[in-house]
Design a protein around this motif. Structure first.
Motif, PDB file in Angstrom:
ATOM      1  N   ALA A  46       0.861  -1.191   0.000  1.00 19.07           N
ATOM      2  CA  ALA A  46       0.000   0.000   0.000  1.00 19.07           C
ATOM      3  C   ALA A  46       0.896   1.238   0.000  1.00 19.07           C
ATOM      4  N   ILE A  47       1.040   1.872  -1.167  1.00 16.65           N
ATOM      5  CA  ILE A  47       1.934   3.014  -1.351  1.00 16.65           C
ATOM      6  C   ILE A  47       1.108   4.253  -1.661  1.00 16.65           C
ATOM      7  N   THR A  48       1.458   5.364  -1.050  1.00 17.99           N
ATOM      8  CA  THR A  48       0.832   6.639  -1.381  1.00 17.99           C
ATOM      9  C   THR A  48       1.921   7.678  -1.597  1.00 17.99           C
ATOM     10  N   GLY A  49       1.595   8.709  -2.369  1.00 18.54           N
ATOM     11  CA  GLY A  49       2.567   9.766  -2.638  1.00 18.54           C
ATOM     12  C   GLY A  49       1.898  11.121  -2.674  1.00 18.54           C
ATOM     13  N   GLY A  50       2.672  12.173  -2.320  1.00 14.69           N
ATOM     14  CA  GLY A  50       2.128  13.529  -2.346  1.00 14.69           C
ATOM     15  C   GLY A  50       2.815  14.426  -1.344  1.00 14.69           C
ATOM     16  N   ILE A  51       2.021  15.244  -0.639  1.00 13.46           N
ATOM     17  CA  ILE A  51       2.571  16.169   0.350  1.00 13.46           C
ATOM     18  C   ILE A  51       1.733  16.129   1.621  1.00 13.46           C
ATOM     19  N   ASP A  52       2.394  16.410   2.743  1.00 14.75           N
ATOM     20  CA  ASP A  52       1.738  16.515   4.045  1.00 14.75           C
ATOM     21  C   ASP A  52       2.386  17.681   4.771  1.00 14.75           C
ATOM     22  N   MET A  53       1.731  18.823   4.770  1.00 13.71           N
ATOM     23  CA  MET A  53       2.324  20.041   5.303  1.00 13.71           C
ATOM     24  C   MET A  53       2.459  20.039   6.819  1.00 13.71           C
ATOM     25  N   VAL A  60       8.405  16.384  -0.553  1.00 15.74           N
ATOM     26  CA  VAL A  60       7.448  15.519  -1.236  1.00 15.74           C
ATOM     27  C   VAL A  60       7.669  14.123  -0.682  1.00 15.74           C
ATOM     28  N   ILE A  61       6.599  13.401  -0.410  1.00 14.74           N
ATOM     29  CA  ILE A  61       6.750  12.132   0.301  1.00 14.74           C
ATOM     30  C   ILE A  61       6.093  10.960  -0.431  1.00 14.74           C
ATOM     31  N   PHE A  62       6.639   9.774  -0.153  1.00 19.07           N
ATOM     32  CA  PHE A  62       5.997   8.515  -0.502  1.00 19.07           C
ATOM     33  C   PHE A  62       5.934   7.679   0.771  1.00 19.07           C
ATOM     34  N   GLU A  63       4.755   7.151   1.071  1.00 18.14           N
ATOM     35  CA  GLU A  63       4.556   6.386   2.305  1.00 18.14           C
ATOM     36  C   GLU A  63       4.180   4.947   1.982  1.00 18.14           C
ATOM     37  N   LYS A 110       0.478   2.679  -7.531  1.00 17.54           N
ATOM     38  CA  LYS A 110       0.557   1.235  -7.729  1.00 17.54           C
ATOM     39  C   LYS A 110       1.609   0.814  -8.752  1.00 17.54           C
ATOM     40  N   THR A 111       2.178   1.795  -9.464  1.00 17.62           N
ATOM     41  CA  THR A 111       3.126   1.484 -10.532  1.00 17.62           C
ATOM     42  C   THR A 111       4.247   2.521 -10.556  1.00 17.62           C
ATOM     43  N   VAL A 112       5.298   2.215 -11.311  1.00 16.37           N
ATOM     44  CA  VAL A 112       6.383   3.171 -11.513  1.00 16.37           C
ATOM     45  C   VAL A 112       5.842   4.430 -12.185  1.00 16.37           C
ATOM     46  N   SER A 113       4.909   4.237 -13.101  1.00 16.00           N
ATOM     47  CA  SER A 113       4.294   5.380 -13.772  1.00 16.00           C
ATOM     48  C   SER A 113       3.588   6.282 -12.768  1.00 16.00           C
ATOM     49  N   GLY A 114       2.939   5.686 -11.786  1.00 20.15           N
ATOM     50  CA  GLY A 114       2.277   6.458 -10.747  1.00 20.15           C
ATOM     51  C   GLY A 114       3.261   7.250  -9.914  1.00 20.15           C
ATOM     52  N   VAL A 115       4.398   6.654  -9.611  1.00 20.92           N
ATOM     53  CA  VAL A 115       5.465   7.351  -8.878  1.00 20.92           C
ATOM     54  C   VAL A 115       5.937   8.550  -9.687  1.00 20.92           C
ATOM     55  N   ASN A 116       6.177   8.325 -10.968  1.00 20.37           N
ATOM     56  CA  ASN A 116       6.675   9.408 -11.835  1.00 20.37           C
ATOM     57  C   ASN A 116       5.675  10.558 -11.943  1.00 20.37           C
ATOM     58  N   LYS A 117       4.391  10.243 -11.917  1.00 19.39           N
ATOM     59  CA  LYS A 117       3.368  11.290 -12.009  1.00 19.39           C
ATOM     60  C   LYS A 117       3.422  12.209 -10.790  1.00 19.39           C
ATOM     61  N   VAL A 118       3.611  11.628  -9.601  1.00 16.06           N
ATOM     62  CA  VAL A 118       3.726  12.437  -8.393  1.00 16.06           C
ATOM     63  C   VAL A 118       4.980  13.312  -8.456  1.00 16.06           C
ATOM     64  N   ILE A 119       6.087  12.713  -8.856  1.00 14.95           N
ATOM     65  CA  ILE A 119       7.347  13.452  -8.967  1.00 14.95           C
ATOM     66  C   ILE A 119       7.209  14.602  -9.961  1.00 14.95           C
ATOM     67  N   ASP A 120       6.610  14.323 -11.102  1.00 16.26           N
ATOM     68  CA  ASP A 120       6.454  15.356 -12.128  1.00 16.26           C
ATOM     69  C   ASP A 120       5.510  16.470 -11.666  1.00 16.26           C
ATOM     70  N   HIS A 121       4.447  16.098 -10.966  1.00 19.68           N
ATOM     71  CA  HIS A 121       3.455  17.086 -10.536  1.00 19.68           C
ATOM     72  C   HIS A 121       4.075  18.134  -9.612  1.00 19.68           C
ATOM     73  N   SER A 126      14.006  12.801  -8.275  1.00 15.53           N
ATOM     74  CA  SER A 126      13.601  11.396  -8.381  1.00 15.53           C
ATOM     75  C   SER A 126      14.273  10.534  -7.315  1.00 15.53           C
ATOM     76  N   VAL A 127      15.229  11.122  -6.579  1.00 12.70           N
ATOM     77  CA  VAL A 127      15.956  10.378  -5.554  1.00 12.70           C
ATOM     78  C   VAL A 127      15.541  10.859  -4.166  1.00 12.70           C
ATOM     79  N   ILE A 128      15.684   9.994  -3.189  1.00 10.47           N
ATOM     80  CA  ILE A 128      15.343  10.356  -1.817  1.00 10.47           C
ATOM     81  C   ILE A 128      16.512  11.091  -1.161  1.00 10.47           C
ATOM     82  N   TYR A 129      16.213  11.874  -0.127  1.00 11.67           N
ATOM     83  CA  TYR A 129      17.276  12.420   0.716  1.00 11.67           C
ATOM     84  C   TYR A 129      17.084  12.010   2.171  1.00 11.67           C
TER      85      TYR A 129
END
Length: 228
Positions: A46-53, A60-63, A110-121, A126-129
Motif C-alpha cells: 500500500a503506497i501513497t505519494g504527495g505532500i503533508d504540510m 514531497v513524500i511517498f509512504e 501502484k506502478t512506476v508510472s504512478g510514482v513518476n506522475k507524483v514526482i512530475d506534478h 527522483s531520488v530520496i534524501y
C-alpha cells in the motif's frame, strides 16, 4: 507413468515455492539516501505519494504502510509506516502551499508510472534524501535506540523533548533524529541541508552552532527571493 507424474508434481511444487518466497528486505540503515525512490518499492504494498504540510512541510513524500519490505539494521518494520522524503525546490518555493492552513494531498500509487506522475506534478527530485519511520511500542522504541547507538554512537539530548536524541554526523553527511515522544525517528542526508539549523514540528529547533532561525526559513522556502 506414475513416477514421471510424481516428478512433475514435485518440480511444480518447487517452482511455486520459489515464486512465493519473500524478497530480500531493504535495510534502511544501509541506504546511501540518494537512491531513486521508484527502486525502493514492492508495488504490491500500500503506497501513497504527495505532500503533508503537517508532518513533512518541506518535502514531497511517498509512504508505505504495514509492509514486510523493510527493516532497520535487522529489525523488521512490518507493522509500521515508512515515509521516504524527496526534495522539490519548486514545492518549497510555492507560497500557495506554505501560507495559511496546512495542505494534505496524497494519492495511491501502484506502478512506476504512478510514482513518476507524483514526482512530475511537484517537480521533485527522483531520488530520496531521507526517510522516517513510525515507532509506537516501548519495545520497538528501545530496540531502535539500541540500533541507532550501535550504528552512530551516543546521541545528543534534544532539549526540546523529554526523551529525544539526535546525531549530527558531519563527516558522514547524516542527520538522525530520534523522537520517541512523537513515535518516530528520521534519517536524513544532510549534504544539502542547513549546517547550522534544523526544525520540524516533532523535534523543534535544533541549533548546531550559529543558527539564525529566520534566515533558515528564508533559505528553506526561498522567502528572500519573494521579498525582492
Amino acid at each position: 507413468m506414475i513416477k514421471p507424474l510424481l516428478t512433475l508434481i514435485l518440480a511444480s511444487a518447487v517452482l511455486v515455492s520459489c515464486s512465493q518466497a519473500p524478497k530480500k528486505r531493504i535495510d534502511l540503515a544501509r541506504l546511501n539516501l540518494n537512491e531513486k525512490v521508484k527502486t525502493l518499492f514492492n508495488y504490491t504494498d500500500a503506497i501513497t505519494g504527495g505532500i503533508d504540510m503537517v508532518e513533512t512541510p518541506s518535502a514531497v513524500i511517498f509512504e508505505v504502510d504495514n509492509s514486510s519490505t523493510y527493516s532497520f539494521n535487522g529489525i523488521p518494520l512490518d507493522t509500521t509506516l515508512v515515509t521516504f522524503q524527496l526534495n522539490s525546490a519548486h514545492f518549497r518555493a510555492d507560497t500557495t502551499y506554505h501560507d495559511g492552513m496546512g495542505h494534505f494531498e496524497i494519492i495511491k500509487v501502484k506502478t512506476v508510472s504512478g510514482v513518476n506522475k507524483v514526482i512530475d506534478h511537484y517537480k521533485a527530485d527522483s531520488v530520496i534524501y531521507g526517510f522516517r519511520v513510525r515507532i509506537k511500542s516501548k519495545q520497538m522504541k528501545a530496540r531502535i535506540l539500541q540500533e541507532l547507538t550501535k550504528l552512530y554512537g551516543k546521541g545528543t539530548k534534544n532539549p526540546n523533548t523529554d526523551h529525544g536524541q539526535y546525531w549530527n554526523l558531519k563527516a558522514q553527511n547524516r542527520l538522525i533524529l530520534y523522537a520517541p515522544d512523537y513515535d518516530n525517528f528520521v534519517v536524513l542526508n544532510s549534504t544539502n541541508l542547513s549546517k547550522t539549523c534544523y526544525q520540524d514540528g516533532m523535534n523543534g529547533t535544533l541549533d548546531f552552532g550559529g543558527c539564525n532561525i529566520d534566515q533558515y526559513f528564508d533559505e528553506l522556502y526561498f522567502r528572500k527571493k519573494h521579498k525582492q
